[in-house]
Design an enzyme around this catalytic site. Sequence first.
Site, PDB file in Angstrom:
ATOM      1  N   ARG A 108       0.842  -1.198   0.000  1.00  0.00           N
ATOM      2  CA  ARG A 108       0.000   0.000   0.000  1.00  0.00           C
ATOM      3  C   ARG A 108       0.875   1.246   0.000  1.00  0.00           C
ATOM      4  NH1 ARG A 108      -5.238   1.561   3.350  1.00  0.00           N
ATOM      5  NH2 ARG A 108      -3.871   1.791   5.127  1.00  0.00           N
ATOM      6  N   ASP A 207       0.525 -13.434   9.834  1.00  0.00           N
ATOM      7  CA  ASP A 207       1.309 -13.610  11.064  1.00  0.00           C
ATOM      8  C   ASP A 207       1.072 -14.982  11.673  1.00  0.00           C
ATOM      9  OD1 ASP A 207       2.607 -11.206  11.026  1.00  0.00           O
ATOM     10  OD2 ASP A 207       1.196 -10.175  12.337  1.00  0.00           O
TER      11      ASP A 207
END
Length: 213
Positions: A108, A207
């Site tokens: 991003r 994660d």
Amino acid sequence: MSGAHPNLTVVDHPLIRHKLSYLRARTTPKKEFKELVDEIAMLMAFEATRDLPTEEVEITTPIETTTAHRIRGKKLVLVPILRAGLGMVDGVLSLMPGARVGHVGLYRDEDTLQPVEYYFKIPPGAADRDFLLLDPMLATGGSASAAVDGLKRRGATSIRFLCLVAAPEGVERMRRDHPDVPVLAAALDRGLDENGYIMPGLGDAGDRLFGTR
Ligand code: URA
């Protein structure tokens, strides 16, 4: 299809619901988390490929010659969105080991907040292939929509998006940007929190898959 979301199919099956309950639990360890992602992805791929065309072939069993059916038509390509999408590849490949695997990497831009491609690799002949785009979490839909843009720019015309948990915001974004792309999810959750996490969700899929938290 799901009532409010004509582009969404929630693949609802007791096995998927059962496995999702463990996937969501914060105490589920990394190894089991990855196994569950594989298993759910495989079950979803089964549903996502339900309408693949088949053709009759003549085969000979040890007993006699007969007619059987084999998948015909376009060749499948799995495209995980890096990095969490990688977690779904093994599960889908276990069902269709001959499928090719492309990769899409997006980040991003801090100023524009728009997704920017930093990696894009798919096999040649995109127009003649069926694409399964993979990302466990469909949150805002920004990455999914940008990945579909990238596939279409390279000639893809047949794309399905597979995720494990979807937020209504992401499903709606995909319907607006890419109404031709069916979205398959194992669950449709309530919405996004102020940090963009899906509620109740399962936390950060990347994660938890790679043990980076
Ligand atoms: N990405 C994740 O991994 N989890 C979310 O809840 C939203 C986006």
